[in-house]
Design a protein around this motif. Structure first.
Motif, short mmCIF file in Angstrom:
data_model
loop_
_atom_site.label_atom_id
_atom_site.label_comp_id
_atom_site.label_asym_id
_atom_site.label_seq_id
_atom_site.Cartn_x
_atom_site.Cartn_y
_atom_site.Cartn_z
N ALA A 30 0.83 -1.21 0.00
CA ALA A 30 0.00 0.00 0.00
C ALA A 30 0.86 1.25 0.00
CB ALA A 30 -0.93 -0.01 1.22
N MET A 31 1.89 1.25 0.85
CA MET A 31 2.74 2.44 0.98
C MET A 31 3.71 2.62 -0.19
SD MET A 31 3.56 2.58 5.03
CE MET A 31 2.34 2.03 6.21
N ALA A 32 3.77 1.64 -1.07
CA ALA A 32 4.59 1.78 -2.28
C ALA A 32 3.84 2.51 -3.39
CB ALA A 32 5.04 0.39 -2.78
N ALA A 33 2.59 2.87 -3.16
CA ALA A 33 1.77 3.53 -4.18
C ALA A 33 2.30 4.94 -4.47
CB ALA A 33 0.33 3.63 -3.70
N PRO A 34 2.05 5.40 -5.69
CA PRO A 34 2.41 6.79 -6.00
C PRO A 34 1.45 7.74 -5.28
CG PRO A 34 1.17 5.82 -7.81
CD PRO A 34 1.41 4.71 -6.81
N SER A 35 1.93 8.96 -5.05
CA SER A 35 1.06 9.98 -4.46
C SER A 35 1.48 11.35 -4.98
CB SER A 35 1.12 9.94 -2.93
OG SER A 35 2.40 10.31 -2.46
N ALA A 36 0.52 12.25 -5.01
CA ALA A 36 0.77 13.60 -5.51
C ALA A 36 1.87 14.27 -4.69
CB ALA A 36 -0.51 14.43 -5.44
N GLN A 40 2.23 11.08 0.40
CA GLN A 40 1.92 9.89 1.19
C GLN A 40 0.95 10.22 2.33
OE1 GLN A 40 5.60 7.79 2.15
NE2 GLN A 40 6.59 8.85 0.45
N PRO A 41 -0.29 10.57 1.99
CA PRO A 41 -1.23 11.06 2.99
C PRO A 41 -1.90 9.98 3.83
CG PRO A 41 -2.33 10.92 0.90
CD PRO A 41 -0.87 10.54 0.66
N TRP A 42 -1.50 8.75 3.68
CA TRP A 42 -2.20 7.62 4.30
C TRP A 42 -1.71 7.28 5.69
CZ3 TRP A 42 -0.31 6.77 -0.89
CH2 TRP A 42 1.07 6.53 -0.94
N GLU A 43 -2.63 6.75 6.46
CA GLU A 43 -2.34 6.13 7.75
C GLU A 43 -3.24 4.90 7.77
OE1 GLU A 43 -0.79 7.72 10.86
OE2 GLU A 43 -0.09 9.48 9.76
N PHE A 44 -2.79 3.83 8.41
CA PHE A 44 -3.52 2.57 8.39
C PHE A 44 -3.75 2.07 9.81
CE2 PHE A 44 -0.99 3.00 4.60
CZ PHE A 44 -1.88 2.70 3.58
N PRO A 84 -3.96 18.41 -0.05
CA PRO A 84 -5.08 17.62 0.47
C PRO A 84 -6.13 17.26 -0.58
CG PRO A 84 -5.16 19.88 1.31
CD PRO A 84 -3.85 19.71 0.59
N GLU A 85 -6.25 18.07 -1.63
CA GLU A 85 -7.26 17.76 -2.64
C GLU A 85 -6.96 16.47 -3.41
OE1 GLU A 85 -6.15 21.43 -2.83
OE2 GLU A 85 -4.30 20.45 -3.32
N TYR A 86 -5.73 15.95 -3.29
CA TYR A 86 -5.38 14.69 -3.94
C TYR A 86 -5.25 13.53 -2.97
CZ TYR A 86 -4.62 17.12 -8.30
OH TYR A 86 -4.81 17.85 -9.44
N ALA A 87 -5.49 13.76 -1.69
CA ALA A 87 -5.27 12.73 -0.68
C ALA A 87 -6.13 11.49 -0.92
CB ALA A 87 -5.53 13.29 0.71
N GLN A 88 -7.40 11.65 -1.28
CA GLN A 88 -8.25 10.49 -1.50
C GLN A 88 -7.83 9.71 -2.74
OE1 GLN A 88 -12.40 11.53 -1.27
NE2 GLN A 88 -12.30 11.89 0.92
N ILE A 89 -7.36 10.40 -3.75
CA ILE A 89 -6.84 9.71 -4.94
C ILE A 89 -5.62 8.89 -4.56
CG2 ILE A 89 -5.77 10.05 -7.21
CD1 ILE A 89 -7.54 12.61 -7.43
N ASP A 90 -4.73 9.49 -3.79
CA ASP A 90 -3.52 8.79 -3.34
C ASP A 90 -3.88 7.56 -2.51
OD1 ASP A 90 -2.15 10.90 -4.54
OD2 ASP A 90 -1.63 11.86 -2.64
N CYS A 91 -4.83 7.70 -1.61
CA CYS A 91 -5.25 6.57 -0.77
C CYS A 91 -5.88 5.47 -1.62
CB CYS A 91 -6.19 7.03 0.33
SG CYS A 91 -5.34 7.95 1.64
N SER A 92 -6.57 5.85 -2.69
CA SER A 92 -7.15 4.86 -3.59
C SER A 92 -6.06 4.05 -4.27
CB SER A 92 -8.02 5.55 -4.66
OG SER A 92 -9.13 6.18 -4.05
N ALA A 93 -4.98 4.70 -4.68
CA ALA A 93 -3.86 3.97 -5.29
C ALA A 93 -3.25 3.00 -4.28
CB ALA A 93 -2.80 4.96 -5.80
N ALA A 94 -3.14 3.43 -3.03
CA ALA A 94 -2.59 2.57 -1.98
C ALA A 94 -3.48 1.35 -1.77
CB ALA A 94 -2.43 3.35 -0.68
#
Length: 164
Positions: A30-36, A40-44, A84-94
Motif C-alpha cells: 500500500a505504501m509503495a503507491a504513487p502519491s501527488a 503519502q497522505p495515508w495512515e492505516f 489535500p485535494e489529492y489525498a483520496q486519490i492517493d489513498c485509492s492507489a494505496a
C-alpha cells in the motif's frame, strides 16, 4: 501481472488469522503507491479484534463482512498533507496495491467505501478514536477466502477512444 486478472472482491473468509508478516507485506505494498507530490497522505489502522471489527461493520450498511473477517484495515487520509485535494486519490492507489498484494499472498479482500459520506466517516472516527488530523477513507476486509469467485473480463473496446 496475473494478480490484476485474479483480483475479485470477496466478502466471506475462513476463520483463519492473517499473520503479521502477511499484514506487513500488505501495508508495504500500500505504501509503495504513487502519491501527488510524494505526500503519502495515508495512515492505516490494523484491526483484528472481533468486537472492534463488529463496531466498524456497523458504520456502514455495506460493511457487514467485516464482522467475520480475520483482518480489517482502515485506510485514513491525513488532513494536514501538502496537497489535500489529492489525498483520496492517493489513498485509492494505496488500496489497489494492497488488494493486489492480497491476491499474491493467497488472500482475498474487499474495499468498503467510507468517504465521502460524513456519517460513515464520523462513525469510524468514534470507533477508532481517530485524532482530528485524520479522516477515515475506506475499510478493507481481508483474509483467506471461504468462497472462490470467477474473475470477470471487463474490457470494453467501446470505451477506448483514439485521438489523432
Amino acid at each position: 501481472m496475473n494478480e490484476i486478472f485474479r483480483r475479485v472482491s470477496v466478502r466471506r473468509f475462513q476463520d483463519r488469522p492473517v499473520g503479521g508478516e502477511k499484514t506487513e507485506l500488505l501495508l508495504r505494498a500500500a505504501m509503495a503507491a504513487p502519491s501527488a507530490g510524494n505526500q503519502q497522505p495515508w495512515e492505516f489502522y490494523v484491526v483484528t479484534n472481533r468486537m472492534r471489527l463488529g463496531e466498524l461493520a456497523a458504520c456502514s450498511p455495506y460493511a457487514g463482512c467485516l464482522k467475520n473477517a480475520p483482518l480489517g484495515i482502515v485506510v485514513c487520509c491525513r488532513k494536514d498533507c501538502p496537497i489535500p485535494e489529492y489525498a483520496q486519490i492517493d489513498c485509492s492507489a494505496a488500496i489497489e496495491n494492497l488488494l493486489l498484494e492480497a491476491v499474491s499472498q493467497g488472500l482475498r479482500a474487499v474495499w468498503l467505501g467510507v468517504a465521502p459520506l460524513a456519517e460513515r466517516m464520523e462513525a469510524a472516527r468514534q470507533v477508532l478514536r481517530l485524532p482530528e488530523h485524520l479522516d477515515a477513507f475506506a475499510f478493507i476486509a481481508c483474509g483467506y477466502p471461504a468462497e472462490e469467485r470467477p474473475w470477470q473480463d471487463r474490457y470494453d473496446p467501446a470505451r477506448v477512444h483514439g485521438i489523432s
